[in-house]
Design a protein around this motif. Structure first.
Motif, mmCIF file in Angstrom:
data_model
loop_
_atom_site.group_PDB
_atom_site.id
_atom_site.type_symbol
_atom_site.label_atom_id
_atom_site.label_comp_id
_atom_site.label_asym_id
_atom_site.label_seq_id
_atom_site.Cartn_x
_atom_site.Cartn_y
_atom_site.Cartn_z
ATOM 1 N N SER A 241 0.828 -1.204 0.000
ATOM 2 C CA SER A 241 0.000 0.000 0.000
ATOM 3 C C SER A 241 0.864 1.256 0.000
ATOM 4 O O SER A 241 0.605 2.209 -0.754
ATOM 5 C CB SER A 241 -0.923 -0.010 1.225
ATOM 6 O OG SER A 241 -1.627 1.200 1.341
ATOM 7 N N ARG A 242 1.902 1.260 0.848
ATOM 8 C CA ARG A 242 2.784 2.428 0.881
ATOM 9 C C ARG A 242 3.580 2.554 -0.422
ATOM 10 O O ARG A 242 3.835 3.664 -0.903
ATOM 11 C CB ARG A 242 3.733 2.331 2.080
ATOM 12 C CG ARG A 242 4.493 3.638 2.370
ATOM 13 C CD ARG A 242 3.498 4.767 2.658
ATOM 14 N NE ARG A 242 4.146 6.058 2.800
ATOM 15 C CZ ARG A 242 4.414 6.638 3.970
ATOM 16 N NH1 ARG A 242 4.089 6.022 5.091
ATOM 17 N NH2 ARG A 242 4.979 7.823 4.019
ATOM 18 N N GLU A 245 1.310 4.111 -2.935
ATOM 19 C CA GLU A 245 1.173 5.536 -2.651
ATOM 20 C C GLU A 245 2.390 6.319 -3.131
ATOM 21 O O GLU A 245 2.266 7.410 -3.711
ATOM 22 C CB GLU A 245 0.982 5.722 -1.142
ATOM 23 C CG GLU A 245 0.706 7.145 -0.717
ATOM 24 C CD GLU A 245 0.497 7.262 0.783
ATOM 25 O OE1 GLU A 245 0.600 8.397 1.295
ATOM 26 O OE2 GLU A 245 0.244 6.230 1.438
ATOM 27 N N ASP A 335 -3.651 12.456 -3.939
ATOM 28 C CA ASP A 335 -3.032 12.212 -2.641
ATOM 29 C C ASP A 335 -4.031 11.450 -1.772
ATOM 30 O O ASP A 335 -5.081 11.983 -1.398
ATOM 31 C CB ASP A 335 -2.659 13.544 -1.988
ATOM 32 C CG ASP A 335 -1.911 13.343 -0.677
ATOM 33 O OD1 ASP A 335 -1.742 12.179 -0.255
ATOM 34 O OD2 ASP A 335 -1.502 14.356 -0.073
ATOM 35 N N LEU A 336 -3.710 10.196 -1.451
ATOM 36 C CA LEU A 336 -4.639 9.357 -0.697
ATOM 37 C C LEU A 336 -4.911 9.899 0.697
ATOM 38 O O LEU A 336 -5.934 9.582 1.306
ATOM 39 C CB LEU A 336 -4.071 7.929 -0.595
ATOM 40 C CG LEU A 336 -3.888 7.173 -1.917
ATOM 41 C CD1 LEU A 336 -3.308 5.791 -1.652
ATOM 42 C CD2 LEU A 336 -5.208 7.064 -2.663
ATOM 43 N N ALA A 600 -5.059 7.888 4.691
ATOM 44 C CA ALA A 600 -4.005 7.162 3.985
ATOM 45 C C ALA A 600 -4.000 5.672 4.310
ATOM 46 O O ALA A 600 -3.682 4.844 3.450
ATOM 47 C CB ALA A 600 -2.644 7.778 4.312
#
Length: 677
Positions: A241-242, A245, A335-336, A600
């Motif tokens: 996930s990161r 992002e 931007d999440l 996020a």
């Protein structure tokens, strides 16, 4: 872990893992039954002394024969029952057939070696059952019960458990990863890494447990596999996930992955350390199976973390962004942390924190009320979710023979005090009869004591406690054993473990949060909320277990294991969220930072929570009530953590308290307007 040649390290780890698994050979632990009785327990010490008596190396399996129409046994039926007794015992001179007072049931004793356990015991009982039913008229029913039969049926519950659990768990994880990533290929990489970690974790955990002088069993092996798959999937979800992002901010996928590992890595290490240290507190338990679970599961989770940090990133680096096809992240995407459904939810919570917090805490408190009046402790006949022959046979015995006759309590004491001991036994309320059952070369005498109370009931436990008081007054070294005494001692051991280990778990988790956050207020609040959430899950899960599934109560070990997993794994999500909140708070302030953190991490925490809850529910494929209960309670608790605690309660708390939550650290926003939401 993201350099161009980092795949070499991943390959070396994979090859070393394969070699280690090959050298370790097969693992026999899955065939062992759980051992809940401490060696120091009075009933365990009594059992050890039994070996010195004639026949002490044997345990009685009980064959009971009845008519299928529950009618009185005819002379021909009794002749067939006698033939079955001879087939089972293999000795026409063994103890004769015993017929019940109502004439509807007959029983025979078939001695088995006390050295048999696990699948070997299951094979012996299976042979007895086949011999008993062979050539038996169709209107007669044979059942084999007794202590060895219960042990065999528990061992049989784990037959093929490793394969079943692995297959179902892998299928559940694969399905949820596909739904999470919406990619036909991306899910394969984490599943491959976690699957290899699970197999290596089982080998390493088993060997470490053996070296520590402990014995694994089928339940510890199954729970460890579930933990490794669940935690490993969580680590992979957080890292990927990161990574996704960062791909919106960086065109170089290796640089994006490097940033993801650098930022997500500490949270993964901290969450893993929390669970591992919490599991190691189980080494202080009195129950042997509980100690084994702590060491084996802790070893498996260390392996899961190593694979997540040292094998998964190189594979992601080699595959590149095409792994995300068809939804490949593009540079300059949204931007999440500042958009999406989770941002809207977090913003709504931050606008009305008091109302949201009061309602949420009230809901958790109401759910926790399910603990009131909840019965804890399952008897030997209540361990199975489906009826085993040992259970139905025991129920048949109870219908036709006096309580306690077929499984008497044993007393062992000094022969030179035999008269006083026997008188003490006879004077104990609840004792029906007492019979001397032999002497040993060590100067000890054994008595067979029949109790009035039904086996494994509170009345039987009260009688055993009174019996111990009586015989200890006659001989302080006398010991009371047998099935009821063992059940009482196992319950006492479970109570001791809960009183000792639950505070130790909380102390460990609190210490990790102090070190990670370098704050005082935040860790205390987080642990308090996590405990309330765990109690709510225990209350709700216990209520469902009893009133929906019809279970008679919670197993002795269920509250401790459930609390451990709920607190330790719940803190996983807390760490994921709060470390991101601290990161965001440096720039945007605490109130805006917690909103951005929820925005996020909301998707990944939700996905991870659903995966972990589903994985724990897989324990329900095994026919033991304790594992089904564990799956229900932990699964529900993780969902509460995911959708209520992490999404609503913690953001509301951080919004209300503001920057003081990080005290004594100073987390000042870079802009004066940063703390507005």
């Amino acid at each position: 872990m993201t350099a161009r040649r980092s795949w070499v390290l991943a390959l070396l780890i994979a090859v070393a893992a394969g070699a280690l698994m090959g050298l370790a050979g097969s693992d026999e632990s899955a065939g062992q039954s759980p051992v809940s009785l401490p060696d120091s327990a009075e009933s365990a010490r009594a059992a050890d002394l039994m070996a010195d008596f004639p026949g002490g190396d044997q345990a009685p399996a009980i064959l009971v024969i009845t008519r299928t129409d529950d009618a009185v046994l005819s002379p021909d039926d009794l002749a067939a029952a006698e033939a079955a007794r001879v087939r089972v015992t293999g000795d026409g001179q063994a103890a004769p057939l015993m017929v019940s007072d109502d004439g509807k049931a007959a029983l025979a004793i078939a001695p088995l070696s006390t050295g048999l356990s696990g699948f070997a015991l299951d094979d012996a009982i299976t042979t007895l059952r086949q011999s008993a039913s062979a050539d038996l008229p169709p209107d007669l029913r044979s059942e084999v019960t007794g202590g060895p039969a219960f042990g065999a049926d528990i061992a049989n519950a784990f037959a093929g458990a490793n394969i079943t659990l692995l297959a179902v768990t892998a299928s559940v994880v694969a399905l949820l990863l596909i739904l999470t990533y919406r990619s036909p290929v991306l899910w394969l990489v984490p599943l491959l890494v976690i699957g290899l970690a699970d197999r290596l974790g089982a080998v390493v955990g088993g060997k470490v447990t053996t070296l520590a002088g402990l014995t694994s069993d089928g339940s510890t092996a199954g729970i460890t596999s579930v933990l490794v798959f669940g935690a490993g999937t969580n680590y992979a979800l957080l890292l990927i996930s990161r990574y996704r992002e960062e791909l919106h901010r960086n065109t170089d996928h290796r640089a994006a992955l490097r940033t993801a590992v650098r930022t997500a890595g500490p949270a993964i290490v901290a969450s893993n350390a929390t669970v591992v240290l919490a599991l190691l507190t189980l080494l202080f338990a009195a129950s042997p199976s509980t100690r084994s679970l702590g060491l084996q599961a802790a070893s498996g989770l260390v392996v899961a973390a190593v694979f997540s940090l040292f094998v998964l990133p190189p594979l992601l680096a080699v595959c590149g962004v095409k792994l995300f096809w068809p939804f490949i992240p593009r540079h300059g995407g949204p931007d999440l942390a500042d958009a999406g459904v989770w941002h809207r939810i977090a913003t709504a919570v931050a606008r009305r924190p008091v109302q949201v917090l009061v309602a949420s805490l009230a809901a958790l408190a109401i759910l926790a009320c399910g603990l009131f009046g909840l019965h804890i402790g399952l008897s030997q006949t209540e361990q199975f979710r489906v009826k085993a022959e040992s259970v139905t046979g025991f129920e048949t015995l109870a219908d036709h023979f006096p309580s306690g006759l077929t499984d008497p309590t044993s007393v062992v004491g000094a022969t030179d005090r035999a008269a006083a001991i026997q008188q003490a036994i006879q004077d104990t309320s609840g004792v029906v009869s007492v019979t001397p059952a032999g002497t040993s070369p060590a100067g000890l005498t054994k008595w067979s004591v029949v109790l009035e109370a039904a086996p494994a009931t509170d009345e039987a436990f009260d009688t055993v406690a009174a019996l111990r008081d009586s015989v200890h007054s006659a001989d302080p070294d006398a010991l009371v054993g047998g099935s009821d005494a063992q059940a009482l001692d196992a319950r006492s051991a479970a109570q001791h473990d809960r009183a000792l280990i639950i505070p130790a778990i909380l102390a460990v988790v609190l210490a990790v949060l102090f070190l990670l956050l370098r704050a005082v207020i935040a860790p205390v609040l987080l642990i308090a909320v996590t405990v309330l959430s765990a109690l709510a899950a225990l209350g709700l899960g216990g209520w469902i277990s009893v009133h929906v599934f019809g279970f008679p109560g919670l197993d002795n070990s269920t509250p401790l294991f459930a609390f451990l997993f709920l607190v330790a794994l719940g803190v996983d999500y807390t760490i994921f969220l709060v470390t991101r909140a601290r990161e965001e708070s440096h720039e945007f302030g605490t109130r805006a930072g917690i909103v951005r953190a929820v925005s996020a991490t909301g998707a990944v925490i939700t996905s991870a929570g659903i995966v972990l809850a589903a994985v724990f529910c897989v324990l329900g494929v095994l026919p033991l009530i304790v594992l089904t209960q564990l799956g229900i309670i932990v699964g529900l608790g993780i969902l509460l953590d995911t959708f209520l605690v992490r999404t609503v309660v913690i953001p509301a708390l951080f919004t209300l308290i503001g920057p003081r939550v990080w005290w004594p650290a100073q987390v000042e926003p870079a802009r004066s307007h940063a703390d507005t939401v």
